[in-house]
Design a protein around this motif. Structure first.
Motif, PDB file in Angstrom:
ATOM      1  N   PHE A   1      63.630  61.645  37.517  1.00  8.97           N
ATOM      2  CA  PHE A   1      64.568  62.064  38.561  1.00  8.97           C
ATOM      3  C   PHE A   1      64.047  61.634  39.934  1.00  8.97           C
ATOM      4  CE2 PHE A   1      66.188  65.090  41.677  1.00  8.97           C
ATOM      5  CZ  PHE A   1      67.540  65.059  41.412  1.00  8.97           C
ATOM      6  N   LEU A   2      62.762  61.827  40.177  1.00 10.58           N
ATOM      7  CA  LEU A   2      62.150  61.479  41.457  1.00 10.58           C
ATOM      8  C   LEU A   2      62.196  59.972  41.708  1.00 10.58           C
ATOM      9  CD1 LEU A   2      60.603  62.373  43.964  1.00 10.58           C
ATOM     10  CD2 LEU A   2      58.506  62.252  42.617  1.00 10.58           C
ATOM     11  N   SER A   3      62.103  59.165  40.659  1.00  8.52           N
ATOM     12  CA  SER A   3      62.131  57.716  40.837  1.00  8.52           C
ATOM     13  C   SER A   3      63.488  57.226  41.348  1.00  8.52           C
ATOM     14  CB  SER A   3      61.769  57.006  39.527  1.00  8.52           C
ATOM     15  OG  SER A   3      62.785  57.191  38.569  1.00  8.52           O
ATOM     16  N   ILE A   4      64.548  57.955  41.050  1.00  6.62           N
ATOM     17  CA  ILE A   4      65.896  57.590  41.503  1.00  6.62           C
ATOM     18  C   ILE A   4      66.272  58.308  42.804  1.00  6.62           C
ATOM     19  CG2 ILE A   4      68.355  57.638  40.879  1.00  6.62           C
ATOM     20  CD1 ILE A   4      66.664  55.658  39.261  1.00  6.62           C
ATOM     21  N   ASN A   5      65.833  59.548  42.956  1.00  6.56           N
ATOM     22  CA  ASN A   5      66.169  60.380  44.115  1.00  6.56           C
ATOM     23  C   ASN A   5      64.983  60.430  45.070  1.00  6.56           C
ATOM     24  OD1 ASN A   5      68.894  61.646  43.260  1.00  6.56           O
ATOM     25  ND2 ASN A   5      67.572  61.767  41.465  1.00  6.56           N
ATOM     26  N   LYS A   6      64.814  59.397  45.851  1.00  5.72           N
ATOM     27  CA  LYS A   6      63.629  59.237  46.697  1.00  5.72           C
ATOM     28  C   LYS A   6      63.581  60.217  47.871  1.00  5.72           C
ATOM     29  CE  LYS A   6      62.629  54.722  45.110  1.00  5.72           C
ATOM     30  NZ  LYS A   6      61.938  55.070  43.932  1.00  5.72           N
ATOM     31  N   ASP A   7      64.693  60.861  48.203  1.00  6.30           N
ATOM     32  CA  ASP A   7      64.691  61.845  49.291  1.00  6.30           C
ATOM     33  C   ASP A   7      64.362  63.248  48.798  1.00  6.30           C
ATOM     34  OD1 ASP A   7      65.159  60.129  51.360  1.00  6.30           O
ATOM     35  OD2 ASP A   7      67.333  60.346  51.291  1.00  6.30           O
ATOM     36  N   SER A   8      63.847  63.348  47.588  1.00  4.01           N
ATOM     37  CA  SER A   8      63.487  64.650  47.024  1.00  4.01           C
ATOM     38  C   SER A   8      61.988  64.880  47.145  1.00  4.01           C
ATOM     39  CB  SER A   8      63.869  64.719  45.543  1.00  4.01           C
ATOM     40  OG  SER A   8      65.249  64.580  45.400  1.00  4.01           O
ATOM     41  N   ILE A   9      61.640  66.143  47.330  1.00  2.00           N
ATOM     42  CA  ILE A   9      60.238  66.553  47.381  1.00  2.00           C
ATOM     43  C   ILE A   9      60.069  67.688  46.380  1.00  2.00           C
ATOM     44  CG2 ILE A   9      58.435  67.615  48.798  1.00  2.00           C
ATOM     45  CD1 ILE A   9      59.677  66.234  51.208  1.00  2.00           C
ATOM     46  N   PHE A  10      58.990  67.631  45.598  1.00  2.00           N
ATOM     47  CA  PHE A  10      58.713  68.660  44.602  1.00  2.00           C
ATOM     48  C   PHE A  10      57.433  69.391  44.963  1.00  2.00           C
ATOM     49  CE2 PHE A  10      61.507  65.740  42.507  1.00  2.00           C
ATOM     50  CZ  PHE A  10      62.326  66.562  41.760  1.00  2.00           C
ATOM     51  N   LEU A  11      57.496  70.718  44.919  1.00  2.00           N
ATOM     52  CA  LEU A  11      56.331  71.553  45.189  1.00  2.00           C
ATOM     53  C   LEU A  11      55.977  72.337  43.942  1.00  2.00           C
ATOM     54  CD1 LEU A  11      57.450  73.054  48.614  1.00  2.00           C
ATOM     55  CD2 LEU A  11      55.971  71.082  48.240  1.00  2.00           C
ATOM     56  N   HIS A  12      54.692  72.328  43.600  1.00  2.00           N
ATOM     57  CA  HIS A  12      54.200  73.115  42.474  1.00  2.00           C
ATOM     58  C   HIS A  12      52.815  73.617  42.834  1.00  2.00           C
ATOM     59  CE1 HIS A  12      52.867  74.365  38.513  1.00  2.00           C
ATOM     60  NE2 HIS A  12      54.115  74.248  38.098  1.00  2.00           N
ATOM     61  N   LYS A  13      52.552  74.855  42.553  1.00  4.44           N
ATOM     62  CA  LYS A  13      51.289  75.486  42.943  1.00  4.44           C
ATOM     63  C   LYS A  13      50.083  74.910  42.206  1.00  4.44           C
ATOM     64  CE  LYS A  13      49.244  80.049  43.425  1.00  4.44           C
ATOM     65  NZ  LYS A  13      49.436  81.476  43.248  1.00  4.44           N
ATOM     66  N   ASP A  14      50.221  74.538  40.937  1.00  6.19           N
ATOM     67  CA  ASP A  14      49.071  74.150  40.127  1.00  6.19           C
ATOM     68  C   ASP A  14      49.050  72.693  39.670  1.00  6.19           C
ATOM     69  OD1 ASP A  14      48.054  76.801  40.192  1.00  6.19           O
ATOM     70  OD2 ASP A  14      49.497  77.354  38.645  1.00  6.19           O
ATOM     71  N   ILE A  15      50.177  72.050  39.561  1.00  7.72           N
ATOM     72  CA  ILE A  15      50.220  70.680  39.039  1.00  7.72           C
ATOM     73  C   ILE A  15      50.086  69.708  40.205  1.00  7.72           C
ATOM     74  CG2 ILE A  15      51.644  68.958  37.883  1.00  7.72           C
ATOM     75  CD1 ILE A  15      52.905  71.239  36.290  1.00  7.72           C
ATOM     76  N   ASN A  16      49.063  68.835  40.128  1.00  6.25           N
ATOM     77  CA  ASN A  16      48.849  67.895  41.227  1.00  6.25           C
ATOM     78  C   ASN A  16      49.437  66.513  40.954  1.00  6.25           C
ATOM     79  OD1 ASN A  16      47.044  67.068  39.318  1.00  6.25           O
ATOM     80  ND2 ASN A  16      45.386  66.682  40.760  1.00  6.25           N
ATOM     81  N   ALA A  17      49.921  66.259  39.731  1.00 10.61           N
ATOM     82  CA  ALA A  17      50.525  64.959  39.419  1.00 10.61           C
ATOM     83  C   ALA A  17      51.626  65.157  38.379  1.00 10.61           C
ATOM     84  CB  ALA A  17      49.468  63.996  38.890  1.00 10.61           C
ATOM     85  N   LEU A  18      52.685  64.407  38.531  1.00  8.93           N
ATOM     86  CA  LEU A  18      53.788  64.457  37.568  1.00  8.93           C
ATOM     87  C   LEU A  18      53.555  63.373  36.527  1.00  8.93           C
ATOM     88  CD1 LEU A  18      56.802  64.857  40.018  1.00  8.93           C
ATOM     89  CD2 LEU A  18      55.695  66.639  38.657  1.00  8.93           C
TER      90      LEU A  18
END
Length: 84
Positions: A27-44
C-alpha cells in the motif's frame, strides 16, 4: 525486492481492520503521501505475514525543517497509526 501481483495491493486501509506487513508495505509503495506510525516495529518487512491493526487514520499538514530550511506543506499527508 518484493514481488507481488497488482491485485494484492489494498485499495484503502480501514480503521479497526488488520493487515499483514506485506499489505502495508505494498500500500505504501503506491500511496507515497502516507505515513505509518508503529510503537515497536521499525521496518515494514515486505514478506512478513505478521498482522497489525489500523487504529486511526487522519490527515495532517506536516511541518518540518531540513538542512536549516523550512519546508512549507502544500498538501496533507495521511497518517496511519498501527498496533499489534
Amino acid at each position: 525486492m518484493v514481488v507481488y501481483n497488482y491485485n494484492e495491493i489494498p485499495e484503502e486501509l480501514l480503521v479497526d481492520h488488520s493487515y499483514t506487513l506485506r499489505e502495508i508495505r505494498l500500500f505504501l509503495s503506491i500511496n507515497k503521501d502516507s505515513i505509518f506510525l508503529h510503537k515497536d516495529i521499525n521496518a515494514l518487512d515486505g514478506e512478513s505475514k505478521h498482522r497489525v491493526t489500523v487504529v486511526s487514520k487522519d490527515e495532517y499538514y506536516i511541518h518540518q525543517h531540513v538542512d536549516r530550511s523550512y519546508l512549507i506543506p502544500y498538501a496533507k499527508k495521511v497518517i496511519y497509526y498501527l498496533k499489534g
